[in-house]
Each structure stands twice: as structure tokens, then as C-alpha cells.
Design a protein around this motif. Sequence first.
Motif, PDB file in Angstrom:
ATOM      1  N   ALA A 161       0.829  -1.200   0.000  1.00  0.00           N
ATOM      2  CA  ALA A 161       0.000   0.000   0.000  1.00  0.00           C
ATOM      3  C   ALA A 161       0.866   1.253   0.000  1.00  0.00           C
ATOM      4  N   HIS A 162       0.352   2.317  -0.624  1.00  0.00           N
ATOM      5  CA  HIS A 162       1.033   3.610  -0.609  1.00  0.00           C
ATOM      6  C   HIS A 162       0.277   4.519   0.361  1.00  0.00           C
ATOM      7  N   VAL A 163       0.866   4.752   1.517  1.00  0.00           N
ATOM      8  CA  VAL A 163       0.207   5.547   2.555  1.00  0.00           C
ATOM      9  C   VAL A 163       1.200   6.526   3.160  1.00  0.00           C
ATOM     10  N   ASP A 164       0.669   7.673   3.598  1.00  0.00           N
ATOM     11  CA  ASP A 164       1.467   8.606   4.385  1.00  0.00           C
ATOM     12  C   ASP A 164       1.392   8.247   5.860  1.00  0.00           C
ATOM     13  N   VAL A 165       0.200   7.855   6.302  1.00  0.00           N
ATOM     14  CA  VAL A 165       0.017   7.440   7.688  1.00  0.00           C
ATOM     15  C   VAL A 165      -1.178   6.504   7.742  1.00  0.00           C
ATOM     16  N   ALA A 166      -1.081   5.471   8.558  1.00  0.00           N
ATOM     17  CA  ALA A 166      -2.185   4.535   8.747  1.00  0.00           C
ATOM     18  C   ALA A 166      -2.726   4.741  10.152  1.00  0.00           C
ATOM     19  N   PRO A 167      -3.868   5.438  10.308  1.00  0.00           N
ATOM     20  CA  PRO A 167      -4.356   5.758  11.654  1.00  0.00           C
ATOM     21  C   PRO A 167      -4.755   4.510  12.425  1.00  0.00           C
ATOM     22  N   ARG A 168      -4.352   4.480  13.694  1.00  0.00           N
ATOM     23  CA  ARG A 168      -4.681   3.382  14.598  1.00  0.00           C
ATOM     24  C   ARG A 168      -4.833   3.951  15.996  1.00  0.00           C
ATOM     25  N   PRO A 169      -5.781   3.425  16.789  1.00  0.00           N
ATOM     26  CA  PRO A 169      -5.909   3.914  18.165  1.00  0.00           C
ATOM     27  C   PRO A 169      -4.665   3.594  18.969  1.00  0.00           C
ATOM     28  N   GLY A 170      -4.303   4.504  19.864  1.00  0.00           N
ATOM     29  CA  GLY A 170      -3.164   4.264  20.732  1.00  0.00           C
ATOM     30  C   GLY A 170      -3.525   3.328  21.868  1.00  0.00           C
ATOM     31  N   PRO A 171      -2.530   2.885  22.623  1.00  0.00           N
ATOM     32  CA  PRO A 171      -2.805   2.030  23.783  1.00  0.00           C
ATOM     33  C   PRO A 171      -3.733   2.743  24.759  1.00  0.00           C
ATOM     34  N   PRO A 172      -4.649   2.008  25.398  1.00  0.00           N
ATOM     35  CA  PRO A 172      -5.645   2.663  26.244  1.00  0.00           C
ATOM     36  C   PRO A 172      -5.060   3.212  27.544  1.00  0.00           C
ATOM     37  N   ALA A 173      -5.440   4.466  27.873  1.00  0.00           N
ATOM     38  CA  ALA A 173      -5.100   5.009  29.185  1.00  0.00           C
ATOM     39  C   ALA A 173      -6.018   4.420  30.248  1.00  0.00           C
ATOM     40  N   GLU A 174      -7.245   4.091  29.843  1.00  0.00           N
ATOM     41  CA  GLU A 174      -8.205   3.370  30.681  1.00  0.00           C
ATOM     42  C   GLU A 174      -8.894   2.353  29.794  1.00  0.00           C
ATOM     43  N   LEU A 175      -9.013   1.135  30.275  1.00  0.00           N
ATOM     44  CA  LEU A 175      -9.633   0.067  29.511  1.00  0.00           C
ATOM     45  C   LEU A 175     -11.093  -0.029  29.921  1.00  0.00           C
ATOM     46  N   VAL A 176     -11.984   0.354  29.006  1.00  0.00           N
ATOM     47  CA  VAL A 176     -13.424   0.291  29.261  1.00  0.00           C
ATOM     48  C   VAL A 176     -13.976  -0.918  28.510  1.00  0.00           C
ATOM     49  N   LEU A 177     -14.491  -1.886  29.250  1.00  0.00           N
ATOM     50  CA  LEU A 177     -14.957  -3.138  28.667  1.00  0.00           C
ATOM     51  C   LEU A 177     -16.463  -3.265  28.849  1.00  0.00           C
ATOM     52  N   ARG A 178     -17.194  -3.248  27.737  1.00  0.00           N
ATOM     53  CA  ARG A 178     -18.642  -3.454  27.789  1.00  0.00           C
ATOM     54  C   ARG A 178     -18.906  -4.950  28.004  1.00  0.00           C
ATOM     55  N   VAL A 179     -19.747  -5.256  28.983  1.00  0.00           N
ATOM     56  CA  VAL A 179     -19.929  -6.650  29.378  1.00  0.00           C
ATOM     57  C   VAL A 179     -21.412  -6.969  29.500  1.00  0.00           C
ATOM     58  N   THR A 180     -21.799  -8.084  28.887  1.00  0.00           N
ATOM     59  CA  THR A 180     -23.157  -8.598  29.033  1.00  0.00           C
ATOM     60  C   THR A 180     -23.212  -9.469  30.283  1.00  0.00           C
ATOM     61  N   PRO A 181     -24.091  -9.172  31.250  1.00  0.00           N
ATOM     62  CA  PRO A 181     -24.120  -9.954  32.491  1.00  0.00           C
ATOM     63  C   PRO A 181     -24.481 -11.420  32.231  1.00  0.00           C
ATOM     64  N   GLY A 182     -23.955 -12.301  33.083  1.00  0.00           N
ATOM     65  CA  GLY A 182     -24.270 -13.716  33.022  1.00  0.00           C
ATOM     66  C   GLY A 182     -23.261 -14.498  32.208  1.00  0.00           C
ATOM     67  N   PRO A 183     -23.384 -15.802  32.116  1.00  0.00           N
ATOM     68  CA  PRO A 183     -24.567 -16.572  32.521  1.00  0.00           C
ATOM     69  C   PRO A 183     -24.616 -16.972  34.000  1.00  0.00           C
ATOM     70  N   ARG A 184     -23.537 -16.719  34.780  1.00  0.00           N
ATOM     71  CA  ARG A 184     -23.509 -17.179  36.169  1.00  0.00           C
ATOM     72  C   ARG A 184     -23.400 -16.021  37.154  1.00  0.00           C
ATOM     73  N   ALA A 185     -23.992 -14.876  36.794  1.00  0.00           N
ATOM     74  CA  ALA A 185     -23.969 -13.737  37.718  1.00  0.00           C
ATOM     75  C   ALA A 185     -24.718 -14.053  39.008  1.00  0.00           C
ATOM     76  N   ASP A 186     -25.661 -15.010  38.934  1.00  0.00           N
ATOM     77  CA  ASP A 186     -26.430 -15.359  40.131  1.00  0.00           C
ATOM     78  C   ASP A 186     -25.617 -16.164  41.144  1.00  0.00           C
ATOM     79  N   TRP A 187     -24.380 -16.481  40.827  1.00  0.00           N
ATOM     80  CA  TRP A 187     -23.494 -17.142  41.782  1.00  0.00           C
ATOM     81  C   TRP A 187     -22.815 -16.143  42.716  1.00  0.00           C
ATOM     82  N   PHE A 188     -23.075 -14.845  42.507  1.00  0.00           N
ATOM     83  CA  PHE A 188     -22.399 -13.804  43.287  1.00  0.00           C
ATOM     84  C   PHE A 188     -23.421 -12.999  44.071  1.00  0.00           C
TER      85      PHE A 188
END
Length: 289
Positions: A161-188
Motif C-alpha cells: 500500500a502507498h500511505v502517508d500514515v495509517a491511523p490506529r488507536p493508541g494504547p488505552p489510558a483506561e480500559l473500558v470493557l462493555r460486558v453482558t451480564p451472566g450466565p452465572r452472575a447469580d453465583w455472586f
Amino acid sequence: MTGRALAVVRAGALTTVQDRGRPGHAHLGVPRSGALDPPAAALVNRLVGNPPGAAVLETTLDGCALRPRTPVTVAVGGAPCPVAVDGRPVPWGAPVRVPAGALLEVGAARGGVRSYVGVSGGVAVQPVLGSRSTDLLSGLGPPPLADGALLPLGPPGTPAAHVDVAPRPGPPAELVLRVTPGPRADWFTPEAVRTFSSRPYRVSPASNRVGLRCDGPRLVRCRSGELASEGMVLGAVQVPPDGRPVVFLADHPTTGGYPVIGVVRAADLPAAAQAVPGTPVRFVPVQRR
């Protein structure tokens, strides 16, 4: 072996061959494996003219050094790091022509954890169950790189490829993880479930390709005993007896007997691959789609 090959001069702390992995074999007890940061692996392949699923090298923290037997085009992406050819600095995140016999040095990550090295033609080690990926849990695929190893390369594909820059996100300063509850959330306990979604954690230095381990508040069970082993999926947040969450990554086991409090969305896992130890982690509950 043809003349198209890479000699490993310095393997680094952990450098493995990775592609898109082995999804679809969990019923045989075979983990998924594959690159922990798939967008970064796909980008370096695109930069050197490879198809997205070609095998690349995944380095961990301190890079590697390679010497091609024939001229190749190389791109280094993922975690930002210094790159040099025969001691001369060359661009990171862009295609670079490396002459036969020249020394390509991929330096230590300046941010993030894992850098990716794409080479024109792709790393052509023998596939196992349709993938060239190294799986550290099962031992399938080629072993981690060692000094002096020789890696075959496939025939080059389309022009780089001919590119000047290939944009990419930098390493996270805070890791935000979207999570679907379960299947064993009722164990807590209800308090543990609230803690999981409201209190901060941090990435543990014990994290690896199997799982992102979190340091922080302990999650207390409301049930005694143990689960019978059940299937595990990519992104499952398993809670072992110490009460600290573990987010399963590409080399995760296909079954497990500790309860899963939730499952992280796959789109959030590439950032987890680049989160250095000590990075704050926040779990955000979302509804099933």
C-alpha cells in the motif's frame, strides 16, 4: 524450503506466529487462538499487500530482530515501537523495503504490549487445523520463536500500500470493557455484582494470551461448591476462587469450572491486548443485542 525465509536473530521475550486463529473447533477442545489485536494484524497485512488472514508475527513488549534471505516488504504496527533496518531508523506503521541479508530490528514497545510484523507473502509455516497460529495453551501450531529459527515465507501478493500514515488507536489510558451480564452472575452476592460494574480494577502483570487478569476488589460468591465444567467463549469473565476477574483472550480454554459473571464484547478485546500492567479497567454492563 525456498529462498524466501526469515532468519530469527533475536526472538524477544515472546514472539509468536499468529493469523485469524482456529474458531469453530471448541467442540473438539481446540482453543480459538489467533492474534490478540486482530485489527493491528490485518492492518500490517494490508500495508504489505497480503490478504487479511496471512500469518504475521506478534511480539510482546521487547520486539525482535529478523534477517530476510530475499528482499521483502515489511510493516510493523500494533504497539508503537522503534523500527530500524541495518541500524537506520525506518517508519513504524508504514511499508518498508528490507534488502536481502539486512537486519530488521523491532524495538521495545513505547506504549501498549504487542507489536505486529507483517511480511510480504506472510509467514508460511505448516498450518494445523486450518491455521498457522501458535496456541500457548494447547501447544498447537509452531512453537514461540527462538534465536536461530528459520521461518518460510509465502509468495508476495499485491503491491504494498502507498500511505502517508495509517491511523490506529493508541494504547488505552483506561480500559473500558462493555460486558453482558451472566450466565452465572447469580453465583455472586448482589454487592459483588454492583462492585464488578462500579469499582475500578487494574491490569495485573500476570496477564497473558490466555487471559487478562485484574487486580482489585474481590467478588464474593453467594453459592458454595463448584460448577461442573461448561463451555467458555472469547471474552468470558471468569472469577476463580481468589475473587479477581479474568477476561478470557484468544488462547482461553474451551471449558471451565469457575463461574462466569459476564462476557465482554469482542470489539473491546483488541484494546485489552494492548493494556499494560497497571492500566485502569472498568466493566460497563450492557444489554444483550
